[in-house]
Write an enzyme that holds these catalytic residues in place. Structure first.
Site, mmCIF file in Angstrom:
data_model
loop_
_atom_site.group_PDB
_atom_site.id
_atom_site.type_symbol
_atom_site.label_atom_id
_atom_site.label_comp_id
_atom_site.label_asym_id
_atom_site.label_seq_id
_atom_site.Cartn_x
_atom_site.Cartn_y
_atom_site.Cartn_z
ATOM 1 C CG ASP A 1 -34.094 -19.384 23.283
ATOM 2 O OD1 ASP A 1 -34.163 -19.508 24.518
ATOM 3 O OD2 ASP A 1 -35.004 -19.763 22.512
ATOM 4 C CB VAL B 1 -33.202 -22.053 25.833
ATOM 5 C CG1 VAL B 1 -31.818 -22.657 26.048
ATOM 6 C CG2 VAL B 1 -34.155 -23.132 25.325
ATOM 7 C CG ASP B 2 -31.241 -16.872 25.494
ATOM 8 O OD1 ASP B 2 -30.159 -17.475 25.534
ATOM 9 O OD2 ASP B 2 -31.643 -16.276 24.485
ATOM 10 C CB VAL B 3 -35.526 -17.022 30.704
ATOM 11 C CG1 VAL B 3 -36.026 -16.890 32.141
ATOM 12 C CG2 VAL B 3 -35.900 -15.772 29.912
ATOM 13 N N GLY C 1 -29.930 -18.046 32.339
ATOM 14 C CA GLY C 1 -29.647 -16.923 33.218
ATOM 15 C C GLY C 1 -29.950 -17.237 34.674
#
Length: 380
Positions: free
Chosen positions: A133, A161-163, A166
């Site tokens: 991230d 960024v990860d969220v 997803g």
């Protein structure tokens, strides 16, 4: 729907968790002995369990498979052949070397929806780079606009960024499932952390692409709206937003400074942006004279957008959060009753729900392998 989950860390597990919330049977494939990397991320831990892992792995069953062994790969092929969706977050090329890439899996399950999540995508020169991230936030520009002017780059407090990645992955999978329902065709869904980061830049990206304006860090402020930021009150911080001229006049009147609305420097939003420093200083002088709770109360009652900056203990003690019912308690096999933040989306006919706690490593290996032997796909 069964989801074969070959993801780890945050972006992929977040996507598959969302599918689990909506009722999918998510089978999480993990390395024997260690499992998902974030099982070791801490402190904080609770009786040996990583609170980080608990945050993104509800509604899943865990299976230990050694994908470096032929037997492990054979069992993985059986799993994907019985799955409606396959999600993986290895570096590009890894699943091909394992014999579990989209083309191979499609031969086993022609209508499979196969989602690949990577750091930088599969086509460009950076496809082999690791994509955590914070690295993508740096590479993709988010860290250049986060923080205070003249200060060091700052990462967001959680892995946004990860969220975001997803969320995009789950959206793409659901769209592909809808297409399959209509046509019988599966397909390959791809999303990278970089592509999600670029999509999330919204107005900052448009400001550069359309007007050539390179946005910099504004602290809690906004590049295009003033006032729209946190101000220091007597005992804490309060965020005030006046996104149009009417709200600015209302703000000025409510804090006892009606003359600000008539000042030619501040009459329109464009004027206020041009004279940001002068206006922020004047508002700061006034707002520092009372407690944050006072300003939150009087401005809210007046119809001005406002919020006191709360710490997490205050957030989860907040009456609105309690009324939402979003904090749910699950029965964890090791920890007992564990509170978790549940699904954000509400569906009137098919509600999302937390039905399984985050699993222990390999907790469901025997159960899932028995289902594969019998050729069953457990419905939830």
């Amino acid at each position: 729907m069964r989801v074969a989950d070959f993801t780890r860390v945050v972006a992929g597990p977040y996507a598959t968790m969302l599918l689990g919330d909506l009722g999918a049977d998510v089978v999480k494939v993990e390395r024997p002995g260690t499992g998902d990397d974030c099982r070791g991320w801490g402190p904080p831990f609770k009786d040996g369990e990583s609170t980080y892992f608990l945050a993104v792995n509800r509604n899943k069953r865990s299976v230990e498979l050694d994908l470096k062994s032929e037997e492990g790969r054979r069992l993985a092929r059986e799993l994907v052949a019985s799955s409606d969706v396959v999600v993986e977050s290895f570096r590009p090329g890894t699943m091909r070397r394992l014999g579990l890439d989209y083309e191979t899996v499609r031969e086993l399950r022609p209508d499979v929806v196969y989602c690949s999540i990577s750091g930088f995508g599969t086509d460009g020169p950076y496809r082999e780079r690791a994509g955590y991230d914070v690295m993508v936030a740096a590479h993709g520009g988010l860290m250049s606009i986060t923080g205070t002017p003249g200060g060091e780059p700052v990462r967001t407090g959680v892995a946004l960024v990860d969220v975001t990645t997803g969320l995009f992955a789950a959206q793409g999978i659901l769209a592909a499932l809808l297409h399959r329902q209509r046509t019988g065709e599966g397909q390959h869904v791809e999303v990278s952390l970089l592509s999600a980061q670029l999509a999330a830049l919204i107005n900052a990206a448009s400001a550069y692409l359309v007007a050539g304006h390179v946005t910099g860090p504004q602290g809690s402020g906004h590049d295009s709206i003033v006032p729209y930021q946190a101000f220091r009150a007597r005992d804490g911080y309060v965020v005030v937003g006046a996104a149009n001229d009417r709200l600015f006049r209302l703000l000025a009147e409510t804090i006892g400074c009606p003359e600000l609305a008539g000042d030619p420097r501040f009459r329109t939003n464009a004027d206020r942006v041009a004279h940001r420093d002068e206006l922020v200083a004047l508002l700061q002088d006034r707002l520092s004279t009372e407690d944050a709770t006072y300003w939150e109360d009087v401005l809210w009652r007046a119809g001005v957008a406002v919020a006191r900056v709360r710490t997490l203990d205050e957030v989860f003690d907040d009456q609105e959060v309690a009324a939402s019912g979003q904090v749910v308690t699950v029965d964890h096999p090791r920890l007992g009753a564990v509170p978790l933040v549940g699904p954000a989306v509400r569906l009137s006919r098919t509600p999302a729900a937390v039905t399984l706690p985050p699993p222990l490593l390999g907790e469901h290996t025997t159960e899932v392998l028995a289902e594969l032997k019998l050729g069953t796909n457990r419905a939830r």
